[in-house]
Write an enzyme that holds these catalytic residues in place. Structure first.
Site, PDB file in Angstrom:
ATOM      1  N   GLY A   1       0.818  -1.205   0.000  1.00 52.86           N
ATOM      2  CA  GLY A   1       0.000   0.000   0.000  1.00 52.86           C
ATOM      3  C   GLY A   1       0.841   1.238   0.000  1.00 52.86           C
TER       4      GLY A   1
ATOM      5  N   ASP B   1      -6.124  11.820  13.557  1.00 50.46           N
ATOM      6  CA  ASP B   1      -6.431  11.238  12.249  1.00 50.46           C
ATOM      7  C   ASP B   1      -7.075   9.861  12.416  1.00 50.46           C
ATOM      8  OD1 ASP B   1      -6.679  11.186   9.525  1.00 50.46           O
ATOM      9  OD2 ASP B   1      -4.618  10.542   9.154  1.00 50.46           O
TER      10      ASP B   1
ATOM     11  N   GLY C   1       0.526   5.795   0.609  1.00 52.17           N
ATOM     12  CA  GLY C   1      -0.285   6.922   1.027  1.00 52.17           C
ATOM     13  C   GLY C   1       0.427   8.210   0.804  1.00 52.17           C
TER      14      GLY C   1
ATOM     15  N   VAL D   1       3.864   1.287   2.404  1.00 50.47           N
ATOM     16  CA  VAL D   1       3.827   0.273   3.459  1.00 50.47           C
ATOM     17  C   VAL D   1       4.244  -1.054   2.837  1.00 50.47           C
ATOM     18  CG1 VAL D   1       2.406  -0.939   5.156  1.00 50.47           C
ATOM     19  CG2 VAL D   1       2.010   1.493   4.705  1.00 50.47           C
TER      20      VAL D   1
END
Length: 955
Positions: A658, A786, A660, A665
Site C-alpha cells: 500500500g 487522524d 499513502g 507500506v
C-alpha cells in the site's frame, strides 16, 4: 371309537386349513387400508410438524408420530398444534377402531363436524382451541368431548345427557348464550370433569342439580353469570379436588357446608379439596377458621369480595399451601404469624385491605417464595430476616405501608437474578445501592423513602426507575445508559450534583424528571435525539447557558425548565402558549417578537454573519517524493532479534502492500531468533528536501514517546530506522488489514463473509478503549488527530488496534501550512472547528470516532462524495427527517436480534459528531456507553465473540 375320533379331527383340521388363508388375507387388507387412509390424511391436510415425518414408503404406520395402535389397528390419533385449517375429512372414520382423537390447537373454522358420528368406537374427542362456530347439534350424545375455547353459540342441547357413561365434558370459553344446561348435564352421573366457564349464559342461580354429579373431581364454573348463594346441594360433591366459581355474582357467605360434619363424607371433602377459587363475587362475612381442615389445599383464592374480620391463623398451618390471594377485601388484623413456616409458600397477595403489624418472620423460610404483594395496607416494622437470601423472589410490592429499617442488601445482589419488579414507594426504608443493579430488574420504584448514596447504574432490562424524594447524592453516572430500555426515569427531589451526561441521549425515554436537585452545567444538545420524549422536567436546579436548539425536534406534552439560570433565546418551537409556565424564574431567557409567551423579554437582534463560514472545512493536500535511504540509525522499543538489514532487504516493490500521502507500506518476513520467521509491517515515510535540522530531533523524540505506549488496542511500534532522507517505522503485522478494507473495499481482499454486528461492536469497543487510554491515562494526553477506518487495523481475531497515531502532531512542526492542512486529518473525519482553528483538543478524536461508528452501522464511506458529501452531516439530516429507520443500517447487520442495538450505536455516533466540541462526550463517556453491550451479550452467552473484560480502562 378311535377311528371316529381321528376322522373328526381330520375333518376339523381340513376345515381350519381351508379358512386360514381367507382370514389372513382379510387382516392384511385391513392393515393395507389403514396405511392408505393415513397417507390420504397427509395428502389432504398437507405437510405439518408431525405429518411431514410420515413416511409413505414405510408400512409400519403404528410407529408414526401421533398414531397409536393396538393389535396392529389404529386406535388413537393425536395431531394437536398442526395448523390445520381444512375441515375434518370423512375418511378419518374409516379407521374402524379409532376411539381417541385429539385435534386441539388447530385452525378449524367450520361448524361442529357431525361426520365424526361415523366414528362408531370414538370415546374421547378433543377439539378445543379451534374456531368451530355455530350451534351444537341436538344429537351430540355419544362422545366424551372437549370443545373448550371455540366460537360455538346458542344453547347446549339437552341431548348431552343421553349418554350417562360420559366422564369428561369441557365446553368452556365459547359463546353459549342460553340458560345453563343443568337438566341435561345432571343426568351424566359418571361425569368426573365439567367445565362450563367463560360463557355468556343468561343470569341464573348455581344449578342445584349439579349435586347429583357425585363423582366430579374437577368443577369449573367461572364467568357464567351465576347469581345467588352457593347451594347446599353441592355438599354431596365429596370427590372434588378443584372448585372454581370465580367472576360471577354470588353472594352470601363462604361454602359453610364444607365443614358441617353431619356425615363423614363432608370431612372427606375437606381432605380432597386442593384448589378453591370463589374470587370476584360479592361474598360477605368472615373467613371461617375451619379452612385449617383443608389439609390438601394448595391454592386459596378469595380476592375481590366483601369479606371482613381477621384471617384465621389456621390457614397459616396448612402443610401444602402454595398460593394465597385475599386482596381487595375488608380484612383487618395481622397477617398469619406462621405463614410460610409449614409449607413451600410461593405467592402471597393481600393488598387493598386494612391489615397491620409486621410481615411474618417465616415468610420465605422455605426459599420457594416468588411473589410478595401487600401494598395499600398498614404494615410496619422491618422486613423479616427470611427475605435475606430469598433468591426465587420475582415481584416485591410493598408500597403505601409504614415499613422502616434498612432494605435487605441481598435483594440488590446480582445473585438475585430473578427479581424484576420492586415497588416499595411511600414507606420509610433506608439503605444504599450497589454500583450496578441486577440485570433482570424491569421496574424499580423507591419514591418517598430515605435511600442515600450514589445513583446506581441501571440494569439492561429496566423499563421504569422512580427514585423521587430520597437522599441520593453525587453525579448522574455516565453509564446510567447501561440500559437502552428505560422509558421512565424520575430522580427528582434528591441531592444530585454535577452536570447531565451527554450519553443520556441514547436512552429511549418518554419521561425524564430531574427537578429539585443541584444539577449544574448546560442542557445537553443530545436531548434532541430523544425522539420519543414527551415529559421533561429539569426545574429547580442550577442549569445555565442556552436551551439547545435541538430540543426543537421534540414533541413534548409537558416541559418545565423553571427556576434555573438559563439564558438566551428560547427555541422557536417552544415559544407558544402551551409552554407558557415552563420558563419562570430564568431571568436571562428571552423570546422573539410576535410570540405567544407573555411576561418574557424580547431578544436583541444579532447578526448571524460568519456562522456558515465558521463551519467550512479546510482542503487537504499531500506531496510525496521518492528518495533513497542512507545514513541509517536504528531505535528499538522492544527486545528484537532481527536487524536493520533484515528490514531493509525486504523493501522491494513486490513486498509493497500500500501507499499513502507520506510513503509506502511493506509486508516483509524477517528472521527473529526468538519466534522464528516474523511478519512485520514497515512504513516508509519520505521527508521533503528542505527539512530543518530540528525536525530530526523532534521526530525521534515523538517516536520515542509513542514507542513507550503499551496498550492492547494500539498497534505495537517495534522500532524506528531513520536517516536524513527517510524514516522507517516497523510495526507488528495485522493479518486482517484495515477496517476500511472490510467495510468499503471487500472486492479487493479475500473476505469470506462481511463483518457481522458482533464483530463490528467489538471493533468499536476496542477502538474506544485505545482512545480512552490515550486521552485519560497518558500524561500528557495524546491526541491522534487522524482517527479513521483506514487507520484501524484488525488482527487474526478481528480485534482492533489504532495505527498511525501522533503522526500529524510530529510533522506539523515543520511549519508548512500545506502540511498542517494535509496531516491535520482526513476529510469526512475532521470536525467543523478545523475550519476556523488549527489547534484541537481530544474532542477532535471523539468526532472522528463518531464518524467510524457511523461507518460501522451504515456501511457508508465517510467522504465518498468529496466536498459534496460528509457522512456525519448526512446522518444528522437523516435522523432529523426520518428518525431511526431500518434503511439507515448496513444490509449486512439487519439481524432483528441486533437492530435496536445498532440504532443505539448509530445515535451515539451522531452525538459524538456534534458541532460544538464542548458538548461532545469524552472517550471515557463513550466507552461507558458501549460497554453495556458487553454485559448484555455476556448474559446471552455470546462472550466468545464479545470481550469478557469488564474494566472500563483496562491496561
Amino acid at each position: 371309537m378311535a377311528k371316529n375320533y381321528y376322522a373328526s379331527f381330520f375333518l376339523f383340521f381340513t376345515v381350519l386349513i381351508s379358512i386360514m388363508p381367507k382370514s389372513y388375507q382379510q387382516s392384511t387388507d385391513q392393515y393395507s387400508d389403514e396405511h392408505q387412509i393415513l397417507l390420504g390424511l397427509e395428502r389432504y391436510w398437507g405437510s405439518s410438524p408431525v405429518l411431514g415425518r410420515w413416511n409413505s414408503t414405510s408400512s409400519d404406520y403404528c410407529s408414526w408420530g401421533g398414531v397409536t395402535c393396538m393389535n396392529g389397528m389404529v386406535t388413537a390419533i393425536s395431531l394437536a398444534n398442526q395448523n390445520f385449517s381444512k375441515s375434518i375429512p370423512t375418511s378419518l372414520c374409516l379407521l374402524k377402531n379409532l376411539n381417541y382423537l385429539d385435534l386441539s390447537y388447530n385452525n378449524f373454522s367450520t361448524s361442529f363436524p357431525t361426520i365424526l358420528y361415523n366414528c362408531s368406537k370414538l370415546m374421547y374427542l378433543d377439539l378445543s382451541n379451534n374456531v368451530f362456530a355455530g350451534h351444537l347439534p341436538a344429537d351430540i350424545n355419544s362422545l366424551s368431548a372437549s370443545l373448550s375455547t371455540n366460537h360455538i353459540t346458542g344453547r347446549i342441547p339437552t341431548s348431552i345427557g343421553w349418554f350417562p357413561r360420559l366422564k369428561s365434558l369441557q365446553l368452556d370459553a365459547n359463546q353459549f348464550d342460553g340458560s345453563n344446561p343443568s337438566k341435561g348435564i345432571s343426568n351424566l352421573t359418571n361425569l368426573e370433569v365439567l367445565t362450563l366457564a367463560e360463557n355468556p349464559f343468561r343470569p341464573a342461580p348455581v344449578p342445584v342439580e349439579f349435586g347429583k354429579l357425585t363423582r366430579l373431581t374437577y368443577l369449573w364454573l367461572s364467568g357464567m353469570n351465576m347469581t345467588g348463594e352457593i347451594p347446599e346441594s353441592l355438599s354431596s360433591l365429596t370427590e372434588l379436588t378443584l372448585l372454581s366459581m370465580s367472576n360471577n355474582k354470588l353472594n352470601g357467605t363462604i361454602l359453610t357446608w364444607i365443614w358441617q360434619h353431619k356425615k363423614l363424607q363432608y370431612f372427606v371433602t375437606a381432605l380432597n379439596l386442593m384448589e378453591l377459587d370463589v374470587s370476584s363475587n360479592k361474598l360477605t362475612g368472615a373467613i371461617p377458621d375451619d379452612f385449617g381442615k383443608l389439609v390438601n389445599l394448595t391454592m386459596l383464592f378469595l380476592y375481590k369480595n366483601q369479606l371482613h374480620g381477621s384471617i384465621p391463623p389456621s390457614i397459616g398451618l396448612l402443610p401444602n399451601l402454595i398460593d394465597i390471594r385475599l386482596f381487595d377485601n375488608l380484612l383487618s388484623g395481622s397477617l398469619l404469624p406462621e405463614l410460610g413456616k409449614h409449607s413451600a409458600l410461593g405467592n402471597i397477595e393481600v393488598p387493598n385491605n386494612n391489615l397491620s403489624g409486621e410481615l411474618p418472620d417465616y415468610l420465605c423460610s422455605n426459599r420457594k417464595l416468588y411473589d410478595i404483594v401487600v401494598f395499600n395496607n398498614r404494615f410496619s416494622g422491618k422486613l423479616p430476616k427470611s427475605l435475606d437470601g430469598c433468591y426465587l423472589l420475582e415481584n416485591l410490592m410493598l408500597y403505601n405501608n409504614i415499613f422502616t429499617g434498612e432494605f435487605p442488601k441481598s435483594l440488590w445482589s446480582v445473585v438475585t437474578n430473578r427479581l424484576s419488579v420492586v415497588m416499595i414507594q411511600n414507606n420509610n426504608f433506608s439503605g444504599t445501592f450497589p454500583t450496578h443493579l441486577p440485570w433482570n430488574f424491569t421496574r424499580l420504584d423507591i419514591r418517598n423513602n430515605r435511600f442515600s448514596g450514589p445513583i446506581p447504574t441501571l440494569a439492561g432490562k429496566m423499563k421504569v426507575f422512580q427514585a423521587a424524594n430520597n437522599l441520593l447524592s453525587g453525579e448522574i453516572p455516565w453509564d446510567l445508559t447501561g440500559t437502552s430500555q428505560v422509558v421512565e426515569l424520575d430522580l427528582s427531589r434528591n441531592q444530585i450534583t454535577g452536570s447531565i451526561p451527554m450519553t443520556i441521549g441514547v436512552l429511549k425515554l418518554n419521561t425524564l424528571n430531574l427537578s429539585g436537585n443541584k444539577i449544574s452545567g448546560n442542557i445537553p444538545a443530545a436531548f434532541g435525539f430523544m425522539s420519543v420524549l414527551t415529559i421533561l422536567d429539569l426545574s429547580s436546579n442550577a442549569l445555565s447557558g442556552e436551551i439547545p436548539k435541538e430540543i426543537n425536534k421534540l414533541r413534548l406534552n409537558f416541559l418545565n425548565l423553571s427556576m434555573n439560570h438559563l439564558s438566551g433565546e428560547i427555541p422557536t418551537s417552544l415559544q407558544n402558549g402551551a409552554y407558557e409556565e415552563s420558563f419562570f424564574f430564568n431571568p436571562g431567557l428571552c423570546v422573539s417578537p410576535n410570540n405567544s409567551i407573555r411576561n418574557l423579554p424580547i431578544c436583541r437582534v444579532r447578526s448571524n454573519i460568519g456562522d456558515d463560514t465558521s463551519r467550512r472545512l479546510i482542503t487537504l493536500f499531500s506531496a510525496v517524493a521518492s528518495i533513497m535511504v542512507a545514513g541509517l540509525a536504528l531505535t528499538k522499543f522492544h527486545a528484537l532479534h532481527f536487524t536493520d538489514y533484515d528490514v531493509l532487504s525486504g523493501l522491494s516493490e513486490q513486498n509493497c502492500v500500500g501507499s499513502g500521502r507520506s510513503g509506502k507500506v511493506y509486508r516483509i518476513c524477517a528472521v527473529d531468533g526468538a519466534d522464528g520467521n516474523r511478519i512485520l509491517a514497515v512504513k516508509k515515510i519520505w521527508n521533503g528536501q528542505n527539512l530543518a535540522e530540528n525536525l530530526e530531533k523532534d521526530f525521534l523524540a515523538e517516536v520515542r514517546i509513542l514507542g513507550e505506549i503499551r496498550h492492547t488496542n494500539i498497534v505495537k511500534l517495534l522500532c524506528c530506522i531513520s536517516s536524513s532522507e527517510a524514516k522507517l517505522l516497523v510495526y507488528e503485522y495485522m493479518e486482517n488489514g484495515s477496517l476500511d478494507q472490510w467495510l468499503h473495499q471487500r472486492d479487493r481482499i479475500v473476505a469470506p463473509a462481511p463483518l457481522d454486528w458482533l464483530k463490528r461492536l467489538q471493533i468499536a469497543i476496542d477502538l474506544a478503549r485505545g482512545l480512552c487510554y490515550m486521552h485519560h491515562d497518558c500524561s500528557p494526553a495524546i491526541v491522534h488527530r487522524d482517527v479513521k477506518s483506514a487507520n484501524i487495523l484488525l488482527d487474526a481475531e478481528f480485534r482492533a488496534k489504532i495505527a498511525d497515531f501522533g503522526l500529524a502532531r510530529i510533522l506539523v512542526k515543520a511549519g508548512d501550512l500545506k502540511s498542517v492542512s494535509a496531516i491535520g486529518g482526513t476529510f469526512g473525519y475532521m470536525p467543523p472547528e478545523y475550519g476556523y482553528q488549527r489547534k484541537g483538543n481530544e474532542k477532535v478524536d471523539v468526532y472522528s470516532f463518531g464518524v467510524v461508528l457511523l461507518e460501522l452501522t451504515t456501511g457508508r464511506v465517510a467522504n465518498g462524495g468529496g466536498a459534496e458529501y460528509c457522512l456525519a452531516e448526512w446522518a444528522w439530516r437523516q435522523y432529523q427527517e426520518y428518525g431511526l429507520s431500518i434503511d439507515l443500517l448496513d444490509e449486512d447487520i439487519r439481524d432483528p436480534a441486533y437492530i435496536e442495538d445498532a440504532f443505539t450505536v448509530f445515535t451515539l455516533g451522531v452525538i459524538c459528531t456534534g458541532g460544538q466540541p464542548s458538548l461532545r462526550p469524552s472517550m471515557k463517556d463513550v466507552l461507558y456507553a458501549l460497554l453495556r453491550f458487553e454485559h448484555k451479550y455476556r448474559e446471552r452467552g455470546q462472550q466468545d465473540t464479545v470481550s469478557e473484560e469488564t474494566s472500563l480502562l483496562e491496561s
